[in-house]
Design a protein around this motif. Sequence first.
Motif, PDB file in Angstrom:
ATOM      1  N   ASP A   1       0.847  -1.186   0.000  1.00 20.64           N
ATOM      2  CA  ASP A   1       0.000   0.000   0.000  1.00 20.64           C
ATOM      3  C   ASP A   1       0.888   1.243   0.000  1.00 20.64           C
ATOM      4  OD1 ASP A   1       0.179   1.117   3.008  1.00 20.64           O
ATOM      5  OD2 ASP A   1       0.101  -1.066   3.066  1.00 20.64           O
TER       6      ASP A   1
ATOM      7  N   ASN B   1      -4.222  10.321  -0.735  1.00 18.56           N
ATOM      8  CA  ASN B   1      -4.518   9.204  -1.629  1.00 18.56           C
ATOM      9  C   ASN B   1      -4.044   7.911  -0.985  1.00 18.56           C
ATOM     10  OD1 ASN B   1      -5.320  10.178  -4.650  1.00 18.56           O
ATOM     11  ND2 ASN B   1      -4.066  11.709  -3.617  1.00 18.56           N
TER      12      ASN B   1
ATOM     13  N   THR C   1      -3.625   3.922  -1.687  1.00 19.69           N
ATOM     14  CA  THR C   1      -3.568   3.004  -2.820  1.00 19.69           C
ATOM     15  C   THR C   1      -3.157   1.618  -2.355  1.00 19.69           C
ATOM     16  OG1 THR C   1      -2.862   4.848  -4.232  1.00 19.69           O
ATOM     17  CG2 THR C   1      -2.613   2.629  -5.119  1.00 19.69           C
TER      18      THR C   1
ATOM     19  N   VAL D   1      -5.305  -2.481  -8.631  1.00 21.44           N
ATOM     20  CA  VAL D   1      -5.147  -1.282  -7.815  1.00 21.44           C
ATOM     21  C   VAL D   1      -6.512  -0.855  -7.290  1.00 21.44           C
ATOM     22  CG1 VAL D   1      -4.476   1.154  -7.798  1.00 21.44           C
ATOM     23  CG2 VAL D   1      -3.121  -0.506  -9.084  1.00 21.44           C
TER      24      VAL D   1
ATOM     25  N   ARG E   1      -8.028   2.350  -5.214  1.00 21.69           N
ATOM     26  CA  ARG E   1      -7.580   3.696  -4.847  1.00 21.69           C
ATOM     27  C   ARG E   1      -8.746   4.485  -4.253  1.00 21.69           C
ATOM     28  NH1 ARG E   1      -7.516   7.920  -8.492  1.00 21.69           N
ATOM     29  NH2 ARG E   1      -7.661   6.444 -10.225  1.00 21.69           N
ATOM     30  N   ARG E   2      -8.491   5.151  -3.119  1.00 21.81           N
ATOM     31  CA  ARG E   2      -9.502   6.024  -2.522  1.00 21.81           C
ATOM     32  C   ARG E   2      -8.846   7.324  -2.076  1.00 21.81           C
ATOM     33  NH1 ARG E   2      -9.688   5.881   3.150  1.00 21.81           N
ATOM     34  NH2 ARG E   2      -8.275   4.341   4.097  1.00 21.81           N
ATOM     35  N   ARG E   3      -9.659   8.374  -1.957  1.00 22.70           N
ATOM     36  CA  ARG E   3      -9.137   9.700  -1.611  1.00 22.70           C
ATOM     37  C   ARG E   3      -9.930  10.321  -0.476  1.00 22.70           C
ATOM     38  NH1 ARG E   3      -8.840  13.927  -6.116  1.00 22.70           N
ATOM     39  NH2 ARG E   3     -10.875  13.062  -6.733  1.00 22.70           N
TER      40      ARG E   3
ATOM     41  N   LEU F   1      -2.420   5.394 -10.947  1.00 25.44           N
ATOM     42  CA  LEU F   1      -2.316   5.543  -9.501  1.00 25.44           C
ATOM     43  C   LEU F   1      -2.964   6.825  -9.023  1.00 25.44           C
ATOM     44  CD1 LEU F   1       1.327   4.296  -8.823  1.00 25.44           C
ATOM     45  CD2 LEU F   1      -0.808   3.103  -8.368  1.00 25.44           C
TER      46      LEU F   1
END
Length: 416
Positions: free
Chosen positions: A173, A193, A195, A232, A234-236, A299
């Motif tokens: 991660d 971010n 990941t 992948v 991915r969250r923000r 990414l």
Amino acid sequence: MFTRFILFISILLIAGFSTSAQEGSSSPYSFLGLGTKAFRGTVENRSMGGLATFSDSIHLNLRNPAAYSDLQLTAFSAGVTANSTKLKTNTTSTDINYFTLDYISIGLPFNNLGVGFGVKPRSAVGYELEESSQTSISRFEGRGGLNTVYFSVGFEPIKNLRLGGTANYNFGDIENKAIIFRNQVQFASREINFTDIKGFSFDIGALYDVKLSNKITLKSSVRYETESSLDVSRRRELSTIQQGQNGAENVVNQINVDPVDTEIDLPEMYAFGLGLGQDRKWFVGLEYENYTAGDFSELGFNFGSEVVQKEASTFKFGGFYIPRYNDPVSYFKRIVYRAGIRYEESGLQYRGEDINEFGISFGLGLPAGRVFTNANIGVEYFERGTTSNNLIQENFISVFMSFSFNDKWFIKSKYN
């Protein structure tokens, strides 16, 4: 033997969690993609400039799976590195020290077949950057990286030709954070971010020896890594924050962006090596590696048009010398003396400047304990980057050490 096997599996699981948790980089250039390269071979390889062309019956060569077919004894090896880094610009410099667990591996021989498995880091992210202007201050931080659990097989289909393959499970991660403080604005803006990355990759290798005379052997090697897709997630987090005491970030308002699932492709790699040597006496060789250009745009975090990822390549030259491997009197004559140099074009271009590396290394292989057990220690000085165009140059001194325990695990019981 079974007790030893269970012990190793336990150590391997602990090492997997340890490599996930450790901070394996302090490089400002680790902001791009998966980070900086974290694994450069065993201590024996690194002491020879990273050269992976040579293999023998008691040392593990984790760069070329074909080498497992040379093993005559079970080999258990673990490596660690102490890093001292100076980051410098045209006006300032900073010293950073950190410690990494490099690999834990085992190799098992079965006649002309050898297998190996273990855990090692693949990439590392660890940076803290700050940019200032008349109207704002921007801070960037990152941590994490990618680790690998692998299983390798090597065999010898015909005399002097060894072939091998490795299946790698990659996981890890990465967390990237950016904070912007603007003049006359009460709250700062923060973006984080998160990941998560996982997936398989594969590589194959070959070693071939040609006897040129009674003493001299020509050794050649080929390695290839396939281009592989990794999953992948991915969250923000988007927030407004207020800076508190001791740098605390107090959240005023926060929005969680829905997770996005996508893929990235690991670059394809091929390598060729060639060397000359005398068994148990000396070896000198050179090697060339080439990586296709990576594309990590999925990414979702990079530094925009200032960053360019190109084809990467590495040139290595190194070798070893043993005065007399079986000297019954002098310990120093049984020591393996290693040295090497490398030049790496990383493929990363930032603000129009190529971020390349040059390193020189030395090492010793020290007989220890039982007949074939040995300790290996090495030191490398290398430089990465440049101070041109307001960039940062990194000067590293890395001291690395490993222990290699060799024994026979599979001995058939005999009764009179």
